[in-house]
Design a protein around this motif. Structure first.
Motif, short mmCIF file in Angstrom:
data_model
loop_
_atom_site.label_atom_id
_atom_site.label_comp_id
_atom_site.label_asym_id
_atom_site.label_seq_id
_atom_site.Cartn_x
_atom_site.Cartn_y
_atom_site.Cartn_z
N ASP A 7 -25.63 -59.83 -5.56
CA ASP A 7 -25.97 -59.36 -6.58
C ASP A 7 -27.67 -58.24 -7.37
O ASP A 7 -28.83 -58.90 -6.23
N TRP A 8 -28.06 -59.38 -8.58
CA TRP A 8 -29.61 -58.54 -8.27
C TRP A 8 -30.42 -59.41 -8.09
O TRP A 8 -31.49 -59.61 -7.12
N PRO A 9 -29.21 -60.85 -8.45
CA PRO A 9 -30.96 -62.01 -8.21
C PRO A 9 -30.69 -62.54 -6.62
O PRO A 9 -31.65 -62.52 -6.24
N GLU A 10 -30.10 -62.29 -6.03
CA GLU A 10 -29.98 -62.34 -4.68
C GLU A 10 -30.76 -61.39 -4.08
O GLU A 10 -31.32 -61.62 -2.93
N LEU A 11 -30.48 -60.34 -4.25
CA LEU A 11 -31.22 -59.17 -3.85
C LEU A 11 -33.10 -59.54 -3.97
O LEU A 11 -34.00 -58.80 -3.26
N GLY A 12 -33.13 -59.35 -5.26
CA GLY A 12 -34.76 -60.30 -5.75
C GLY A 12 -34.88 -61.38 -4.91
O GLY A 12 -36.18 -60.90 -4.04
N GLN A 13 -34.23 -62.05 -4.41
CA GLN A 13 -34.48 -63.13 -3.61
C GLN A 13 -34.96 -62.56 -2.20
O GLN A 13 -35.47 -63.27 -1.85
N PHE A 14 -34.50 -61.89 -1.88
CA PHE A 14 -34.47 -61.59 -0.42
C PHE A 14 -35.58 -60.67 -0.62
O PHE A 14 -37.19 -60.21 0.32
N ALA A 15 -36.18 -59.06 -1.62
CA ALA A 15 -37.23 -58.51 -1.74
C ALA A 15 -38.81 -60.03 -1.80
O ALA A 15 -39.42 -59.43 -1.56
N ALA A 16 -38.10 -60.88 -2.30
CA ALA A 16 -39.10 -62.08 -2.66
C ALA A 16 -39.93 -62.64 -1.28
O ALA A 16 -41.26 -62.93 -1.46
N VAL A 17 -39.26 -62.26 -0.18
CA VAL A 17 -39.46 -63.04 0.66
C VAL A 17 -40.55 -62.07 1.52
O VAL A 17 -40.36 -62.00 3.20
N LEU A 18 -40.43 -61.08 1.65
CA LEU A 18 -40.32 -59.50 2.42
C LEU A 18 -42.17 -59.67 2.38
O LEU A 18 -42.85 -60.13 2.16
N GLN A 19 -42.65 -59.67 3.51
CA GLN A 19 -44.10 -59.54 3.56
C GLN A 19 -44.29 -58.98 4.90
O GLN A 19 -44.12 -58.35 5.55
#
Length: 176
Positions: free
Chosen positions: A159-171
């Motif tokens: 879902d969107w929150p899980e996708l956002g959770q992953f995008a937030a750990v990208l650096q």
């Protein structure tokens, strides 16, 4: 004298022996109900990718809690561009794939990875607007971030929150 393997009785005995051997095998090797998702370390793949591209690569600074990295690879994209794929099973046991490349045109790369060219709004992740895309027939959601030197896509059945959770750990990783 008749051979033991001839006729109906020989067939019945042979069938009984095979079934008994299969039953013993199943009894001696119990199958648990535990879920087994193979864990694949992606650090070497990311490092190799970083050596093969002219820009700083993006990768998770850490895996989200409960997520299991289960696939990774480098492939050739359109025009010979390198493409990095990192796959995950989420805490909710959905699938997420992180893909990045400097393939041009960036819009065509994003369309291919998201399986659609239709934007469905934006989602703010760490102050950056990621474009949302949704393909209903595949239950596929995607977040796309087109930067000047690379395009990032986080896509899957999560879902969107899980996708956002992953995008937030990208650096961005230092070039080296």
């Amino acid at each position: 004298m008749r051979r033991f393997t001839e006729g109906f009785y020989g067939y019945a005995v042979a069938l009984f022996v095979c079934l008994a051997a299969g039953g013993c095998f199943l009894l001696l090797n119990p199958q648990g109900d535990e879920e087994h998702i193979p864990r694949r370390d992606y650090s070497i793949t990311v490092a190799n990718f970083g050596h093969s591209v002219p820009y700083q690569v993006w990768a998770p600074r850490q895996d989200p809690a409960g997520w299991i990295p289960n696939s990774n690879r480098i492939a050739k994209g359109e025009g010979g561009a390198q493409v990095l794929y990192l796959g995950y099973a989420t805490a909710e046991r959905e699938h997420v794939m992180f893909v990045q490349s400097d393939e041009k045109p960036a819009a065509e790369f994003a369309n291919r990875m998201a399986n659609t060219n239709q934007a469905a709004g934006t989602q703010q992740v760490d102050g950056r607007p990621w474009e949302r895309r949704f393909r209903e027939d595949k239950n596929q959601r995607s977040l796309v971030l087109a930067l000047p030197d690379v395009t990032l896509v986080v896509t899957g059945t999560a879902d969107w929150p899980e996708l956002g959770q992953f995008a937030a750990v990208l650096q961005q990783r230092p070039k080296g």
